[in-house]
Design a protein around this motif. Structure first.
Motif, PDB file in Angstrom:
ATOM      1  N   PRO A  15       0.806  -1.230   0.000  1.00 53.18           N
ATOM      2  CA  PRO A  15       0.000   0.000   0.000  1.00 53.18           C
ATOM      3  C   PRO A  15       0.837   1.277   0.000  1.00 53.18           C
ATOM      4  O   PRO A  15       0.409   2.298  -0.568  1.00 53.18           O
ATOM      5  CB  PRO A  15      -0.830  -0.112   1.277  1.00 53.18           C
ATOM      6  CG  PRO A  15      -0.092  -1.066   2.146  1.00 53.18           C
ATOM      7  CD  PRO A  15       0.592  -2.023   1.222  1.00 53.18           C
ATOM      8  N   MET A  16       2.029   1.250   0.605  1.00 45.82           N
ATOM      9  CA  MET A  16       2.870   2.452   0.589  1.00 45.82           C
ATOM     10  C   MET A  16       3.236   2.821  -0.840  1.00 45.82           C
ATOM     11  O   MET A  16       3.157   3.994  -1.235  1.00 45.82           O
ATOM     12  CB  MET A  16       4.120   2.224   1.430  1.00 45.82           C
ATOM     13  CG  MET A  16       3.844   2.153   2.927  1.00 45.82           C
ATOM     14  SD  MET A  16       5.195   1.415   3.881  1.00 45.82           S
ATOM     15  CE  MET A  16       6.468   2.663   3.693  1.00 45.82           C
ATOM     16  N   ALA A  17       3.630   1.823  -1.625  1.00 46.04           N
ATOM     17  CA  ALA A  17       3.938   2.076  -3.033  1.00 46.04           C
ATOM     18  C   ALA A  17       2.704   2.576  -3.767  1.00 46.04           C
ATOM     19  O   ALA A  17       2.795   3.459  -4.639  1.00 46.04           O
ATOM     20  CB  ALA A  17       4.472   0.799  -3.688  1.00 46.04           C
ATOM     21  N   GLY A  18       1.551   2.040  -3.407  1.00 43.59           N
ATOM     22  CA  GLY A  18       0.307   2.490  -4.033  1.00 43.59           C
ATOM     23  C   GLY A  18       0.042   3.959  -3.801  1.00 43.59           C
ATOM     24  O   GLY A  18      -0.401   4.673  -4.712  1.00 43.59           O
ATOM     25  N   VAL A 123       8.845   3.204   9.864  1.00 41.99           N
ATOM     26  CA  VAL A 123       7.491   3.738   9.986  1.00 41.99           C
ATOM     27  C   VAL A 123       6.760   3.111  11.162  1.00 41.99           C
ATOM     28  O   VAL A 123       7.076   2.014  11.610  1.00 41.99           O
ATOM     29  CB  VAL A 123       6.682   3.519   8.691  1.00 41.99           C
ATOM     30  CG1 VAL A 123       7.387   4.169   7.506  1.00 41.99           C
ATOM     31  CG2 VAL A 123       6.460   2.024   8.418  1.00 41.99           C
ATOM     32  N   SER A 124       5.743   3.817  11.643  1.00 43.75           N
ATOM     33  CA  SER A 124       4.848   3.303  12.671  1.00 43.75           C
ATOM     34  C   SER A 124       3.413   3.597  12.236  1.00 43.75           C
ATOM     35  O   SER A 124       3.137   4.627  11.628  1.00 43.75           O
ATOM     36  CB  SER A 124       5.142   3.964  14.021  1.00 43.75           C
ATOM     37  OG  SER A 124       4.273   3.473  15.030  1.00 43.75           O
ATOM     38  N   GLY A 125       2.533   2.679  12.574  1.00 42.69           N
ATOM     39  CA  GLY A 125       1.122   2.839  12.203  1.00 42.69           C
ATOM     40  C   GLY A 125       0.503   1.554  11.724  1.00 42.69           C
ATOM     41  O   GLY A 125      -0.718   1.475  11.554  1.00 42.69           O
ATOM     42  N   GLY A 133      -2.550   5.562   4.340  1.00 41.15           N
ATOM     43  CA  GLY A 133      -1.586   6.614   4.029  1.00 41.15           C
ATOM     44  C   GLY A 133      -1.365   7.586   5.166  1.00 41.15           C
ATOM     45  O   GLY A 133      -1.134   8.780   4.941  1.00 41.15           O
ATOM     46  N   VAL A 134      -1.386   7.074   6.422  1.00 45.29           N
ATOM     47  CA  VAL A 134      -1.243   7.957   7.585  1.00 45.29           C
ATOM     48  C   VAL A 134      -0.145   7.446   8.525  1.00 45.29           C
ATOM     49  O   VAL A 134      -0.285   7.489   9.751  1.00 45.29           O
ATOM     50  CB  VAL A 134      -2.582   8.111   8.341  1.00 45.29           C
ATOM     51  CG1 VAL A 134      -3.576   8.902   7.511  1.00 45.29           C
ATOM     52  CG2 VAL A 134      -3.164   6.744   8.724  1.00 45.29           C
ATOM     53  N   LEU A 135       0.939   6.967   7.977  1.00 46.05           N
ATOM     54  CA  LEU A 135       2.036   6.460   8.792  1.00 46.05           C
ATOM     55  C   LEU A 135       2.820   7.597   9.450  1.00 46.05           C
ATOM     56  O   LEU A 135       2.842   8.731   8.949  1.00 46.05           O
ATOM     57  CB  LEU A 135       2.985   5.635   7.928  1.00 46.05           C
ATOM     58  CG  LEU A 135       2.418   4.315   7.393  1.00 46.05           C
ATOM     59  CD1 LEU A 135       3.353   3.723   6.353  1.00 46.05           C
ATOM     60  CD2 LEU A 135       2.175   3.328   8.531  1.00 46.05           C
ATOM     61  N   ALA A 157       2.329   9.348   4.500  1.00 44.34           N
ATOM     62  CA  ALA A 157       2.548   9.693   5.902  1.00 44.34           C
ATOM     63  C   ALA A 157       1.650  10.837   6.351  1.00 44.34           C
ATOM     64  O   ALA A 157       1.213  11.660   5.554  1.00 44.34           O
ATOM     65  CB  ALA A 157       4.005  10.081   6.116  1.00 44.34           C
ATOM     66  N   ARG A 158       1.389  10.856   7.650  1.00 38.31           N
ATOM     67  CA  ARG A 158       0.758  12.037   8.243  1.00 38.31           C
ATOM     68  C   ARG A 158       1.759  12.829   9.078  1.00 38.31           C
ATOM     69  O   ARG A 158       1.495  13.972   9.458  1.00 38.31           O
ATOM     70  CB  ARG A 158      -0.436  11.643   9.098  1.00 38.31           C
ATOM     71  CG  ARG A 158      -0.101  10.864  10.369  1.00 38.31           C
ATOM     72  CD  ARG A 158      -1.354  10.599  11.183  1.00 38.31           C
ATOM     73  NE  ARG A 158      -1.095   9.681  12.286  1.00 38.31           N
ATOM     74  CZ  ARG A 158      -2.040   9.217  13.091  1.00 38.31           C
ATOM     75  NH1 ARG A 158      -3.292   9.575  12.897  1.00 38.31           N
ATOM     76  NH2 ARG A 158      -1.744   8.383  14.060  1.00 38.31           N
TER      77      ARG A 158
END
Length: 290
Positions: A15-18, A123-125, A133-135, A157-158
């Protein structure tokens, strides 16, 4: 828009790549050890699938990685088909793997010698944070490299902050995991006690979550813990890997981590119960099933 490669399409990386593609609008090339996974990502998101990290990294402005451990990271960077073999001078490697501070410093030095920037950015989340998309991204590295990478990182990221030089991001992630380990054990013991005392868990949490005992873990995990559901989330196997990094670093820097060491042992017991892939909140199951 930048030309970006992403290495490692696991639970987090996929999902990060997405988000880098959809939200960031970047031109993505992806690599995964199992090529079919990269093909599936491309079928869903577009972009290009590469068969090696070296192939994925050629001609890119940024190369991201989210793999399993130090050895996996070395393989995709300095291995015979690693990304460093093809990255151009002035490009930046962003490592989202939770790994040791030592490997971050090692690879930053190797990258610098090649004229490549390197940012350690664990990352954390969890899976939900990656998918939404809120890491939270904790970064280490040289200021100029971070400044270039930050706008790209923000696609998934957030919060994103540089906390110091090479390795500082990994050290910050260790602090994150140390804090989580203690919180989850405390929450598990509290809910276990509440059950034994005959309290209504939902009513209890509704009250105490609004006071000093409140936490993300309480808000997001108490329901599934009370339902004895653990087949989701951040796996115990991964947490033990992370805690082993924390404890090794503590032995080097002289920090005393008695609670962390104890909770690590408790997670070992959960693994023995067959819960290696359970969510970290399964510390509760260890208490309830004794």
């Amino acid at each position: 828009m930048a030309k970006v490669a992403f290495l490692g399409l696991g639970v987090m990386g996929y999902p990060m790549a997405g988000h880098l593609k959809a939200k960031g609008g970047h031109d993505l090339t992806v690599y995964n050890r199992t090529f079919a996974k990269a093909e599936a990502w491309v079928a869903q998101h577009g972009g290009t699938a590469a068969r090696t990290p070296k192939e994925a990294a050629a001609g890119q402005d940024f190369v991201f990685a989210c793999v399993g451990n130090d050895d996996d990271l070395r393989a995709v960077t300095i291995g015979s088909e690693g990304a460093f073999q093809a990255m151009a001078k002035g490009s930046v490697f962003v490592d989202n793997t939770t790994a040791s501070a030592d490997v971050a410093r090692e690879l930053q030095q190797k990258a610098k010698a090649l004229g490549i920037g390197f940012v350690d950015a664990p990352v954390s989340g969890g899976q939900a944070g990656a998918e939404n998309g809120v890491l939270t991204v904790m970064c280490g590295g040289e200021e100029a490299d971070f400044a270039r990478a930050e706008p790209v990182i923000m696609a998934f990221a957030r919060a994103c902050r540089r906390l110091g030089g090479p390795g500082a991001g990994q050290l910050a992630k260790m602090v994150n995991q140390i804090c989580i380990a203690g919180l989850v054990q405390g929450l598990s013991e509290g809910l276990h006690f509440a059950r034994k005392a005959g309290l209504d868990i939902e009513q209890l949490v509704d009250v105490i979550s609004k006071g000093a005992a409140g936490s993300w873990q309480m808000e997001n995990r108490h329901k599934t813990m009370n339902q004895d559901k653990f087949d989701f989330g951040f796996a115990v196997d991964w947490m033990r890997k992370d805690l082993s990094i924390c404890l090794a670093e503590a032995r080097r820097n002289g920090a005393t981590l008695p609670v962390t060491a104890l909770v690590d042992q408790f997670y070992g017991e959960v693994q023995t119960m067959g819960g290696g892939r359970w969510d970290t909140s399964s510390l509760f199951a260890r208490l309830e099933r004794k």
